[in-house]
Motif scaffolding. Structure first.
Motif, mmCIF file in Angstrom:
data_model
loop_
_atom_site.group_PDB
_atom_site.id
_atom_site.type_symbol
_atom_site.label_atom_id
_atom_site.label_comp_id
_atom_site.label_asym_id
_atom_site.label_seq_id
_atom_site.Cartn_x
_atom_site.Cartn_y
_atom_site.Cartn_z
ATOM 1 N N ILE A 171 -9.324 -9.914 -59.885
ATOM 2 C CA ILE A 171 -9.251 -11.081 -58.998
ATOM 3 C C ILE A 171 -10.130 -10.820 -57.778
ATOM 4 O O ILE A 171 -9.806 -9.982 -56.933
ATOM 5 C CB ILE A 171 -7.799 -11.348 -58.571
ATOM 6 N N HIS A 190 -4.767 -16.663 -62.370
ATOM 7 C CA HIS A 190 -3.773 -15.598 -62.562
ATOM 8 C C HIS A 190 -2.427 -16.303 -62.672
ATOM 9 O O HIS A 190 -1.757 -16.582 -61.681
ATOM 10 C CB HIS A 190 -3.804 -14.640 -61.368
ATOM 11 N N TYR A 243 4.646 -13.572 -61.096
ATOM 12 C CA TYR A 243 3.272 -13.253 -61.494
ATOM 13 C C TYR A 243 3.140 -11.826 -62.005
ATOM 14 O O TYR A 243 3.837 -10.920 -61.522
ATOM 15 C CB TYR A 243 2.335 -13.436 -60.297
#
Length: 219
Positions: free
Chosen positions: A36, A45, A159
């Protein structure tokens, strides 16, 4: 909010993550481990699952193995010394019901904050301990007059992460990325002629939905 006085970016893939608040060299390095580097990378993501923190569950209704949001009053807190030192906090929401919060990693400031009579709201997995139900290292927040009586208004995304990045940090970064998304929506790979008959959203709408699913969304 999108920051002022920034270079005239023309796309999300041009915006480095260092443009986001609270992203210094250390956080940027941790994000880079996951590939990222830009705001566009961040938006793709995607969450691996969601948690429902929209409803407080009475402690007496908790079930082993389920994740739940509970709130109670601190009855007792102490540091247990044994094979493994731990902070044990007993909270209750009625005269006969209670649950033990157990922390193996804690600071003196955290331990001091769990004073008898304080109200705490926490979220975690319910486990069966030796003597009672337990939550080990739940996410928690000590309640104040300002924070009382509020719950999340939507499902909470979880996440994929890396060491040093907590879920609260991910959500803060995604909120900023979604602000950028509103100003610089990415080009759709599929045309409106394909999307409309299938009743599919555009890419920007789909990304917003995945990161901020509305309350009525089915888990």
């Amino acid at each position: 909010m999108v920051p002022e006085h920034v270079p005239p970016f023309r796309s999300l893939e041009q915006i480095p993550v260092t443009q986001l608040k609270r992203v210094g060299p250390r956080i940027a390095e941790r994000l880079d481990r996951l590939g990222i580097r830009t705001v566009q990378d961040l938006l793709f993501h995607l969450p691996v699952r969601y948690q429902d923190r929209t409803r407080l569950v009475p402690i007496r209704e908790l079930r082993v193995g389920e994740d739940a949001l509970v709130e109670g009053e601190v009855c007792e807190a102490n540091i247990a010394v044994g094979r493994r030192r731990s902070l044990k906090v007993w909270i209750s929401d009625d005269p006969i019901g209670g649950i033990l919060l157990r922390f193996f990693h804690f600071s003196p400031q955290q331990a001091a904050a769990f004073k008898a009579g304080a109200r705490v709201r926490c979220y975690g997995e319910v486990r069966q301990g030796p003597h009672s139900l337990e939550m080990v290292h739940p996410e928690y927040r000590l309640q104040t007059d300002a924070s009382a009586e509020t719950t999340e208004s939507r499902l909470t995304p979880i996440y994929p992460s890396t060491e040093g990045l907590q879920q609260s940090a991910w959500r803060g970064l995604m909120d900023q990325a979604l602000e950028w998304l509103g100003h610089l929506p990415p080009a759709d790979y599929l045309s409106a002629e394909i999307l409309a008959p299938l009743n599919l959203p555009g890419l920007a709408e789909a990304l917003h939905y995945l990161h901020h699913p509305p309350l009525e969304t089915s888990l």
